[in-house]
Scaffold this active site. Sequence first.
Site, short mmCIF file in Angstrom:
data_model
loop_
_atom_site.label_atom_id
_atom_site.label_comp_id
_atom_site.label_asym_id
_atom_site.label_seq_id
_atom_site.Cartn_x
_atom_site.Cartn_y
_atom_site.Cartn_z
N THR A 160 53.77 15.39 34.57
CA THR A 160 53.65 16.78 33.71
C THR A 160 54.53 16.73 32.48
O THR A 160 53.99 17.45 31.53
CB THR A 160 54.26 17.93 34.81
OG1 THR A 160 55.49 17.72 34.86
CG2 THR A 160 53.52 18.00 35.93
N LYS A 169 51.46 21.28 33.58
CA LYS A 169 52.75 21.84 33.09
C LYS A 169 52.21 23.45 32.53
O LYS A 169 51.40 23.29 31.76
CB LYS A 169 53.08 20.97 31.85
CG LYS A 169 54.46 21.20 31.65
CD LYS A 169 55.44 20.33 32.55
CE LYS A 169 57.01 20.41 32.11
NZ LYS A 169 57.79 19.65 32.85
N HIS A 192 46.55 57.69 31.69
CA HIS A 192 46.24 59.26 31.70
C HIS A 192 47.17 59.83 30.67
O HIS A 192 48.28 59.54 30.58
CB HIS A 192 46.53 59.68 33.08
CG HIS A 192 45.52 59.05 34.22
ND1 HIS A 192 44.24 59.29 34.11
CD2 HIS A 192 45.72 58.20 35.14
CE1 HIS A 192 43.57 58.70 35.05
NE2 HIS A 192 44.48 57.99 35.74
#
Length: 308
Positions: free
Chosen positions: A57, A12, A264
């Site tokens: 799950t 899960k 940058h």
Amino acid sequence: MAHVLGQNQYGKAENRIVRVYRDSTRHEIKDLNVSVSLQGEFEDVHLTGSNANCLPTDTTKNTVYAFAKEYGIESAEAFGILLARHFVEDTERGVVHSARIRIEEYTWNRIKTPDNTSRFIGSEEVGHSFVRDGGEVRTCEVVYDGRTDTVQVISGLKDLVVMNTTNSEFWGYIKDKYTTLQEAYDRILATQVTARWKFSYTGRDNEPQPNWNRSYQHVRRHLLEAFAETYSYSLQQTLHAMGTRVLNNRAEVDEVRLELPNKHHFLVDLSPFDLKNENEVYYAADRMYGLIEGTVHREGVVPVIPVV
């Protein structure tokens, strides 16, 4: 030609859980995103559709929430170890061989009064108002292998944005007919740090767990101090200094992997406006960017942190 079922796992993902501690009027919060992944004897569920060896799950999700109540969350690492051991050792018939727990932790700070003082009602401090940090996210990954009775813990952080406005240069690099970048002898160095570090802790023979929270704070501090104190001739050099600083100061850490995108900053040409730009006004570019990655580990240690 015969086909073979290869590596497989299930679980899960992204169980969002907020645990509030209300032991006094000064509440505490743990805010986690927990993902569970299990490996084991799951061939039949793939090949025949039999769910006899399948832990739902939904059960793994429920376990995460129940454990948060029953055992609390002292740290992401300790909570991950607790869950991983449970899924391997307590699932019936031992069908789960290993469990991987991935956790992201989100930080909340207390909201202060305008004069930056604590608020009180009577003699009690009011501690129930928080603001979530918009910056870094703490991470950890725990794997418990029941066949070898070993735990692997990889802690980390992401989205930690840092900047040096000086003490950075970049020159002397390879130049060919496609090179347009000008050499820089005083530049801004900025990056958004993703760092992961592996502990020497294995969990065998009642080995005591490190103080995960303290270790995280110290590793974070050493990363920041190395970034701030390194006179940089390249972001690669800074990366190495950051990883080395952690290993030199934290004996419990064996390996550090860093991902440093170069955020940058380019000087803006102000000459059309008859203005001089003396390293004061920059254009901050978010794309494209140089991506610097590397691992620093102790001699004799085989690096295991994967590239993501």
